[in-house]
Enzyme design. Structure first.
Site, mmCIF file in Angstrom:
data_model
loop_
_atom_site.group_PDB
_atom_site.id
_atom_site.type_symbol
_atom_site.label_atom_id
_atom_site.label_comp_id
_atom_site.label_asym_id
_atom_site.label_seq_id
_atom_site.Cartn_x
_atom_site.Cartn_y
_atom_site.Cartn_z
ATOM 1 N N SER A 113 0.918 -1.334 0.046
ATOM 2 C CA SER A 113 -0.084 0.230 -0.149
ATOM 3 C C SER A 113 0.853 1.619 -0.266
ATOM 4 O O SER A 113 1.584 1.141 -0.886
ATOM 5 C CB SER A 113 -1.334 0.097 1.442
ATOM 6 O OG SER A 113 -1.591 1.224 1.087
ATOM 7 N N HIS A 114 0.937 2.599 1.470
ATOM 8 C CA HIS A 114 1.550 3.354 0.970
ATOM 9 C C HIS A 114 2.854 3.168 1.660
ATOM 10 O O HIS A 114 3.736 4.135 2.308
ATOM 11 C CB HIS A 114 0.517 4.208 1.251
ATOM 12 C CG HIS A 114 0.826 3.354 3.362
ATOM 13 N ND1 HIS A 114 -0.745 2.315 3.742
ATOM 14 C CD2 HIS A 114 0.403 3.435 4.555
ATOM 15 C CE1 HIS A 114 -0.857 2.084 4.609
ATOM 16 N NE2 HIS A 114 0.365 2.956 5.527
ATOM 17 N N ASP A 278 -2.713 7.027 -3.275
ATOM 18 C CA ASP A 278 -1.304 5.541 -2.751
ATOM 19 C C ASP A 278 -0.841 4.638 -3.985
ATOM 20 O O ASP A 278 -1.005 3.953 -5.299
ATOM 21 C CB ASP A 278 -1.668 5.369 -1.573
ATOM 22 C CG ASP A 278 -2.502 3.585 -1.264
ATOM 23 O OD1 ASP A 278 -3.084 3.872 -2.162
ATOM 24 O OD2 ASP A 278 -2.962 3.315 -0.720
ATOM 25 N N ASP A 280 -0.829 1.835 -3.797
ATOM 26 C CA ASP A 280 -1.815 0.639 -4.863
ATOM 27 C C ASP A 280 -3.565 1.688 -5.074
ATOM 28 O O ASP A 280 -4.516 0.366 -6.195
ATOM 29 C CB ASP A 280 -2.047 -1.109 -4.074
ATOM 30 C CG ASP A 280 -2.276 -0.523 -2.796
ATOM 31 O OD1 ASP A 280 -2.531 0.614 -2.406
ATOM 32 O OD2 ASP A 280 -3.908 -1.598 -2.082
ATOM 33 N N ASP A 282 -6.201 2.555 -3.539
ATOM 34 C CA ASP A 282 -6.900 2.428 -2.796
ATOM 35 C C ASP A 282 -6.939 3.839 -1.848
ATOM 36 O O ASP A 282 -8.512 3.889 -1.572
ATOM 37 C CB ASP A 282 -7.135 1.469 -2.326
ATOM 38 C CG ASP A 282 -6.068 0.675 -1.232
ATOM 39 O OD1 ASP A 282 -5.126 1.578 -1.008
ATOM 40 O OD2 ASP A 282 -6.304 -0.104 -0.610
ATOM 41 N N ARG A 283 -5.864 4.512 -1.855
ATOM 42 C CA ARG A 283 -6.919 5.887 -1.102
ATOM 43 C C ARG A 283 -6.626 7.027 -1.751
ATOM 44 O O ARG A 283 -6.193 6.866 -2.631
ATOM 45 C CB ARG A 283 -5.804 6.213 0.216
ATOM 46 C CG ARG A 283 -5.359 4.767 0.518
ATOM 47 C CD ARG A 283 -3.937 5.339 2.353
ATOM 48 N NE ARG A 283 -4.144 3.816 2.652
ATOM 49 C CZ ARG A 283 -3.869 4.275 4.375
ATOM 50 N NH1 ARG A 283 -2.996 5.030 4.632
ATOM 51 N NH2 ARG A 283 -3.580 3.132 5.080
ATOM 52 N N THR A 345 -11.035 -1.291 12.285
ATOM 53 C CA THR A 345 -9.857 -0.388 11.330
ATOM 54 C C THR A 345 -10.435 -1.863 9.843
ATOM 55 O O THR A 345 -10.000 -2.718 10.837
ATOM 56 C CB THR A 345 -9.072 0.272 12.105
ATOM 57 O OG1 THR A 345 -9.536 1.045 12.948
ATOM 58 C CG2 THR A 345 -7.720 0.627 10.721
ATOM 59 N N SER A 366 -8.717 7.226 7.230
ATOM 60 C CA SER A 366 -6.991 6.933 6.335
ATOM 61 C C SER A 366 -7.086 6.573 5.155
ATOM 62 O O SER A 366 -6.965 6.723 4.369
ATOM 63 C CB SER A 366 -6.191 5.459 6.858
ATOM 64 O OG SER A 366 -7.392 4.569 6.878
ATOM 65 N N LYS A 377 -11.410 0.178 -0.666
ATOM 66 C CA LYS A 377 -11.210 1.302 -1.146
ATOM 67 C C LYS A 377 -11.220 2.026 -2.313
ATOM 68 O O LYS A 377 -10.416 0.894 -2.393
ATOM 69 C CB LYS A 377 -10.868 2.122 -0.450
ATOM 70 C CG LYS A 377 -9.217 1.665 -0.218
ATOM 71 C CD LYS A 377 -8.990 1.787 1.428
ATOM 72 C CE LYS A 377 -7.647 1.533 1.611
ATOM 73 N NZ LYS A 377 -7.372 0.689 3.189
ATOM 74 N N ARG A 497 -1.140 5.230 16.941
ATOM 75 C CA ARG A 497 -2.530 5.911 16.583
ATOM 76 C C ARG A 497 -2.846 7.189 17.648
ATOM 77 O O ARG A 497 -3.783 5.366 18.253
ATOM 78 C CB ARG A 497 -3.602 5.268 15.236
ATOM 79 C CG ARG A 497 -2.509 4.375 14.205
ATOM 80 C CD ARG A 497 -2.924 4.538 12.752
ATOM 81 N NE ARG A 497 -2.391 3.868 12.047
ATOM 82 C CZ ARG A 497 -1.473 4.267 11.103
ATOM 83 N NH1 ARG A 497 -0.549 5.022 11.740
ATOM 84 N NH2 ARG A 497 -0.840 3.123 10.249
HETATM 85 C C1 G1P Z 1 -3.925 1.506 8.863
HETATM 86 C C2 G1P Z 1 -5.026 2.680 8.091
HETATM 87 C C3 G1P Z 1 -6.251 1.677 7.881
HETATM 88 C C4 G1P Z 1 -6.594 1.237 6.635
HETATM 89 C C5 G1P Z 1 -5.110 0.198 6.636
HETATM 90 C C6 G1P Z 1 -5.376 -0.871 5.162
HETATM 91 O O1 G1P Z 1 -4.070 0.632 9.119
HETATM 92 O O2 G1P Z 1 -5.323 3.113 9.532
HETATM 93 O O3 G1P Z 1 -7.789 2.527 8.060
HETATM 94 O O4 G1P Z 1 -7.795 -0.019 5.852
HETATM 95 O O5 G1P Z 1 -3.777 0.958 6.792
HETATM 96 O O6 G1P Z 1 -4.530 0.439 4.240
HETATM 97 P P1 G1P Z 1 -2.984 0.582 10.354
HETATM 98 O O7 G1P Z 1 -2.166 0.431 10.250
HETATM 99 O O8 G1P Z 1 -4.093 1.964 11.221
HETATM 100 O O9 G1P Z 1 -3.604 -0.826 11.433
HETATM 101 ZN ZN ZN Z 2 -3.661 1.266 -0.100
#
Ligand code: G1P
Ligand code: ZN
Length: 544
Positions: A113-114, A278, A280, A282-283, A345, A366, A377, A497
């Protein structure tokens, strides 16, 4: 071609987190590590044998190598057909779209992801089932258990597949279709939004926009949709070529990591609309001129305006938000007389509600927003939704959000992250807070009175499964909240967080700076949780 059986032994720690298994590249690249996890997918998902699997990733370092490993193992495990994105590229929402459109038995997404990419950075793998959504906790637990007893995996002794050439090739008895990663997704977007109206907005003169793909997967998608199909001027898509190391940046669309775009939206000559996605895809982050839309507000605004989009013209059935997401969407749901759900989450918790038709829109603080069009997403979807909204309402981003606050009240909201803190310190902080909880209700904290304090537990309304320990909630009278949880996606130490929210119904108080408006609550959270004493940190690493 007969499968080769390779002996292996279990690795500790292959339990998927909030969104799949994420580790450093060098962990994934050690012999048998990825293979063990992939075999655990095949061993626990028997319907993949004889079925179709979608495979693709965000183009990060190790993406192509991992895909070759997965293709060989899929063939050896009897998968009949694989759809793989050209160049190994597929965004997370595009994988979900393909699984649903072609009724495949599932898909594998390669992404962290990010998180940054590169030889010393992160890699990840995630399985999505036949609904197109991330595997449920029971499925990921079964995979994890399998990784703990695994003693062999199956592969084929065959050359690499050419991932760059569109078309069909065979690996043993398995057919591999290398497909255009964008076409099906773009068609879906065109079915949901009024492309003609958005085109007219772009042609109206005076409307200026920018989209930052952050050298990640959405580059080709945004180029095709925004520039080719909607006619945005060349150069609208910035950093549009996916790079294995994302150009050395964090592909995370927030105020800290998308600074170039943020700067472009500032001042009188700033862009009217800025958006970023981001790693991949999805954000999403949405900006107006001198204006940042918090993701929680974005969900609420989209819900209140969904009926203006062709794809949602009959209205929405319900809304869900993750627990730490602000309660702005709840107020919209209440006004519309529709259901609103508070889930743990992680996108996987929306799946059952979407499948059952109980909700149409869902989102997380997020930078995640989505709907029932896929089961992930979807970054570009949110961007197109906003563009369609701007085209229909003929107002600026700030005006639309300002109107929303006047109608529903404003939920001031911020998230403070303390990244890579000592895991033991973080655990002790959580333990300490839990111990305080029984005596908190009714207690005064500064100007606030505690309404409730609990360890969030969720019972899925569809399958009655229970997920415990999903974050600590301190609800204050008047709608303010403090929420704390530990990240489930980090790969180094622990990330704490802290989510802080207050509710302001009075429009004359809607123009305050967020951090200033929330300052008293921020102090309360720090003191109550003993953040400095237990983590050694005086300030958060990232504030959004
Ligand atoms: C984080 C975000 C959460 C999201 C996830 C995947 O997870 O807070 O909302 O679904 O990335 O993108 P976390 O690192 O808080 O577990
Ligand atoms: Zn992502």
């Amino acid at each position: 071609m007969d499968p080769t059986v390779i002996k292996t032994t279990p690795f500790a720690g292959q339990r998927p987190g909030t969104s799949g298994l994420r580790k450093k590249v060098r962990v994934f690249a050690q012999p048998h590590y990825l293979e063990n996890f992939v075999q655990s997918i095949f061993d626990t998902q028997p319907e993949l044998a004889g079925g179709t699997l979608v495979v693709g990733g965000d183009g990060r370092y190790y993406n192509r190598e991992a895909i070759q490993i997965i293709l060989r193992m899929a063939a050896a495990n009897g998968v009949a057909r694989v759809l793989v994105g050209q160049g190994g590229i597929l965004s997370t929402p595009a994988v979900s779209c393909l699984i649903r459109k072609y009724h495949t038995q599932g898909g594998i997404v390669l992404s962290a992801s990010h998180n940054p990419g590169g030889p010393d950075e992160d890699f990840g793998i995630k399985f999505n089932g036949a609904t197109g959504g991330p595997a449920s906790e029971s499925v990921t637990e079964a995979m994890y258990e399998r990784t703990q007893t695994i003693d062999r995996y199956l592969t084929l002794d065959c050359p690499d597949t050419d991932l760059d050439q569109l078309g069909t090739v065979q690996i043993g008895a398995m057919e591999v279709q290398v497909i255009d990663p964008v076409a099906d997704y773009a068609a879906l977007m065109e079915s949901l939004f009024d492309f003609a109206a958005i085109k007219a907005l772009f042609n109206s003169g005076g409307f200026r926009l920018g989209f930052d793909a952050m050298h990640a997967v959405t580059g080709p998608y945004a180029m095709e949709i925004l520039e080719n199909r909607l006619g945005a001027p060349p150069g609208t898509v910035m950093n549009g070529v996916p790079l294995p190391d994302f150009g050395g940046h964090h592909p995370d669309p927030n105020l800290a990591h998308a600074q170039e775009l943020v700067a472009l939206c500032q001042g009188a000559a700033g862009l009217d609309f800025g958006a970023a996605s981001d790693g991949d895809g999805d954000r999403n982050m949405i900006l107006g001129k001198d204006f940042f839309v918090t993701p929680s507000d974005s969900l609420a605004v989209l819900a209140a305006n969904a009926h203006l989009m062709p794809g949602y013209k009959d209205g929405i059935r319900g809304i869900a938000r993750s627990m730490p997401t602000s309660q702005a969407a709840d107020r919209v749901a209440e006004a519309m007389g529709i259901e609103c759900f508070e889930t743990p989450t992680g996108w996987k918790f929306f799946g059952n509600l979407l499948d059952a038709g109980r909700i149409t829109l869902c989102g997380e603080e997020s930078f995640g927003t989505g709907s029932d069009h896929v089961r992930e997403k979807d970054g570009l979807w949110a961007v197109l939704f906003w563009l369609n909204l701007l085209a229909v309402r003929k107002q600026s981003v700030a005006e639309i959000v300002g109107d929303h606050w006047r109608q529903f009240g404003r939920n001031y909201y911020t998230r403070h992250d303390y990244e890579a803190v000592d895991a033991q310190g973080a655990a002790s902080l959580v333990h300490h807070l839990r111990m305080l909880f029984p005596e908190l209700p009714g207690k005064r904290l500064g100007d606030y009175t505690v309404a409730y304090a609990d360890d969030f537990e969720y019972t899925d309304p569809i399958d009655a499964s229970v997920s415990s320990h999903q974050g600590l909630r301190i609800g204050l009278e008047g709608g303010a909240r403090i929420v704390l949880r530990l990240s489930g996606t980090g790969t180094e130490g622990a990330t704490l967080r802290v989510y802080i929210e207050s509710y302001e119904p009075d429009p004359s108080k809607h123009q305050q700076d967020t951090q200033e408006a929330l300052a008293p609550l921020i102090v309360i959270a720090r003191e109550l949780a003993q953040i400095e004493a237990r983590t050694g940190r005086t300030e958060p690493t990232v504030i959004t």
